[in-house]
Write an enzyme that holds these catalytic residues in place. Structure first.
Site, PDB file in Angstrom:
ATOM      1  CE  LYS A   3      -4.325   6.165   2.464  1.00 37.87           C
ATOM      2  NZ  LYS A   3      -6.120   6.439   2.653  1.00 37.87           N
ATOM      3  CG  HIS A  13      -7.938   7.984   0.165  1.00 40.70           C
ATOM      4  ND1 HIS A  13      -6.268   7.956  -0.599  1.00 40.70           N
ATOM      5  CD2 HIS A  13      -8.719   7.226  -0.160  1.00 40.70           C
ATOM      6  CE1 HIS A  13      -6.159   7.439  -0.855  1.00 40.70           C
ATOM      7  NE2 HIS A  13      -7.135   5.867  -0.671  1.00 40.70           N
ATOM      8  CE  LYS A  56      -1.317   5.000  -1.194  1.00 37.97           C
ATOM      9  NZ  LYS A  56      -2.384   4.176  -0.290  1.00 37.97           N
ATOM     10  CG  ASP A  67      17.350  13.608 -10.180  1.00 41.20           C
ATOM     11  OD1 ASP A  67      17.294  12.872 -11.388  1.00 41.20           O
ATOM     12  OD2 ASP A  67      17.449  14.969 -10.568  1.00 41.20           O
ATOM     13  CG  HIS A 119      -2.133   0.589   1.343  1.00 44.01           C
ATOM     14  ND1 HIS A 119      -2.361   1.905   1.926  1.00 44.01           N
ATOM     15  CD2 HIS A 119      -2.909   0.917   0.565  1.00 44.01           C
ATOM     16  CE1 HIS A 119      -3.189   2.183   1.961  1.00 44.01           C
ATOM     17  NE2 HIS A 119      -3.844   2.684   0.359  1.00 44.01           N
ATOM     18  CG  ASP A 175       0.471  17.072  22.665  1.00 44.84           C
ATOM     19  OD1 ASP A 175      -0.897  17.262  23.269  1.00 44.84           O
ATOM     20  OD2 ASP A 175       1.052  16.096  23.257  1.00 44.84           O
TER      21      ASP A 175
END
Length: 519
Positions: free
Chosen positions: A416, A414, A180, A185, A178, A421
């Site tokens: 996450k 979508h 991403k 470079d 999952h 604090d």
């Protein structure tokens, strides 16, 4: 027993036998990795446009990493395309989903053009979303400077054999990558929650996601590259050209198609945004807020998470320690939120200890996975009784196009992320659900930086505002109430807002089924 019943029983026994054999021999049935080892290319100071853009800032912030939050979908697309155009050495990308739509093909074109300039391109995709896309993948892979590999792939690419393999290897194939990441470079990385597809870049006419990326420079990029290399060289990953092949005619047709598509009016909307509005300098020469800190880490689960016994290496353990350090307030954003009894108890205990806990997730009408909503709803009353503040994103008016069994909605959350604090937090791919905790590999940025924490807290307040969300509470009888604060006084709704009878029925059935571990 009649003939039909006997055949049904025989079929059921056969399926059970195949599943058991698949469980026993899953590793033996899995295709073997055959790709040569590969590693991130070393940085050469001043060699590329990316080097020259970030080096002055890195020199001014030694041993620190810089982060820029990217919440706008068009900016997220443009930043990827612009950095691909500025690349001069390497481009490494790993994604759970890379759709064969206009944004996916345009970014595929950017990979091809970078390779044409001499850039080495490596693309790692989870195999779950590649069905029917082999021709496009092999066409890109045919370039001598592009290599594409697949995570935990099916040996059989189509037809009945693929269905049979999915059945036999079902338990093994349930583990997905999952992660991403977009790494240019070995100098700049983009990590977060976005996959590649129209709905992630505000490009869909039917459904779009509120999502979040963070663009990174500094030592955390080395961490992202090390994670990429670990997956790239894992035994769970094999080259696409070892799995399938297509003809030169098919390759030429695909390349001609994406080149023609780049000249369409729809494509120009995005390409002009790249050319005119999101130069690299905007991100790393002071035109946008850059948050610098020595206390940032890009972390990931191991590639073979389901076979690893060392749980301290799992991302969930790092997140649990950080969340456990909350002193006053935690704001959590999770589109797919299934806390389970243990995490629910910890959240309620935190409130009892005097801490403020807030959560924003999808409403039923906005959730694109109804089964997940069924799992989440099981814990909603316990959270509210324990003092947890709960908000649910509303479906955006006029965009809902109907739901399937697994869902489909006009506007969904979508992102996450969480912030603690007003000083530390997380942005990445990890949902607060059992699948992210135990089944899928996940990745993201853990940080301690007040400026980035404030930006993320502002995003939480925006998403949970009355314009976008309902506040969920309990009435005097202990029943759920959704407050719509767009009016004064707030409207009080006593059933899942904007949802249909069908949606509510499916979510209820899913709530009853013993499938929480798979959500």
């Amino acid at each position: 027993m009649n003939k039909l019943a006997r055949r049904s029983l025989q079929g059921l026994v056969l399926i059970v036998v195949l599943v058991v054999l698949g469980w026993i021999f899953a590793d033996q049935l899995m295709p073997r990795a055959v790709g040569a080892p590969g590693h991130a290319l070393p940085v050469v100071p001043g060699q590329t446009a990316i080097d020259r853009a970030v080096e002055p800032q890195l020199a001014a912030h030694p041993d620190e990493s810089g982060a820029v939050m990217v919440s706008d979908g068009l900016d997220a697309f443009a930043l990827r395309a612009a950095t691909a155009r500025a690349s001069g050495r390497s481009l490494d990308a790993m994604y759970y989903i890379w759709h064969d739509d206009i944004t996916g093909r345009l970014l595929g074109r950017e990979l091809w053009m970078a390779a044409e300039r001499g850039v080495r391109v490596r693309l790692l995709l989870d195999d779950m979303d590649t069905a029917g896309k082999d021709a496009a993948l092999v066409a890109l892979d045919a370039h001598p400077r592009i290599e594409i590999r697949l995570y935990n792939p099916a040996r059989n690419r189509s037809g009945p054999d693929r269905v049979l393999e999915m059945l036999v290897r079902g338990l093994n194939l349930n583990h997905r990558m999952h992660n991403k990441a977009w790494i240019v470079d070995n100098r700049l990385a983009i990590v977060g929650g976005r996959n590649i597809g129209e709905e992630y870049f505000d490009a869909s006419t039917e459904a779009n996601f509120h999502d979040m990326d963070v663009a990174l420079a500094g030592p955390v990029v080395d961490q992202a590259s090390a994670i990429f290399d670990r997956f790239w060289n894992s035994e769970a990953v094999i080259p696409v050209d070892a799995m399938t092949s297509v003809s030169k005619k098919e390759i030429d047709a695909f390349l001609a198609m994406i080149e023609a598509e780049s000249n369409t009016e729809a494509a120009q909307k995005y390409l002009l945004r790249v050319a005119r509005e999101v130069p690299i300098a905007d991100y790393f020469e002071g035109a946008v807020p850059i948050h610098w800190s020595a206390r940032m880490q890009v972390l990931s689960d191991p590639p073979l998470k389901w076979k690893e016994d060392s749980r301290p290496e799992w991302l969930v353990e790092h997140l649990a320690r950080q969340l456990g350090s909350t002193r006053q307030q935690a704001m959590l954003i999770s589109p797919y939120f299934v806390p389970g009894e243990s995490f629910t108890g910890k959240l309620v205990a935190s409130v009892a200890a005097g801490k403020e806990i807030g959560i924003i997730t999808n409403s039923l009408a906005a959730n694109d996975v109804l089964a997940v909503h069924g799992g989440y709803s099981r814990y909603r009353k316990d959270l509210l009784k324990g003092g947890v503040k709960l908000h649910e994103l509303r479906a955006q008016p006029g965009e809902v196009t109907g739901h399937s069994l697994l869902g489909s909605s006009g506007a969904s959350l979508h992102t996450k992320a969480y912030v603690i604090d007003d000083e530390q937090g997380f942005i990445g791919s990890f949902n607060l659900d059992p699948r992210s905790m135990k089944l899928n590999t996940e990745m993201g940025l853990l940080f301690e930086q007040p400026g980035l924490a404030k930006a993320l807290a502002d995003e939480y307040r925006y998403l949970s505002s009355p314009t976008l969300s309902y506040q969920v509470t309990l009435d005097e009888t202990g029943q759920l109430v959704w407050l719509d604060a767009r009016s004064t006084p707030p409207a009080r709704l006593h059933k899942e807002p904007e949802s249909s009878t069908w949606q509510r029925a499916v979510a209820t059935v899913m709530r009853w089924l013993p499938i929480e571990s798979q959500l």
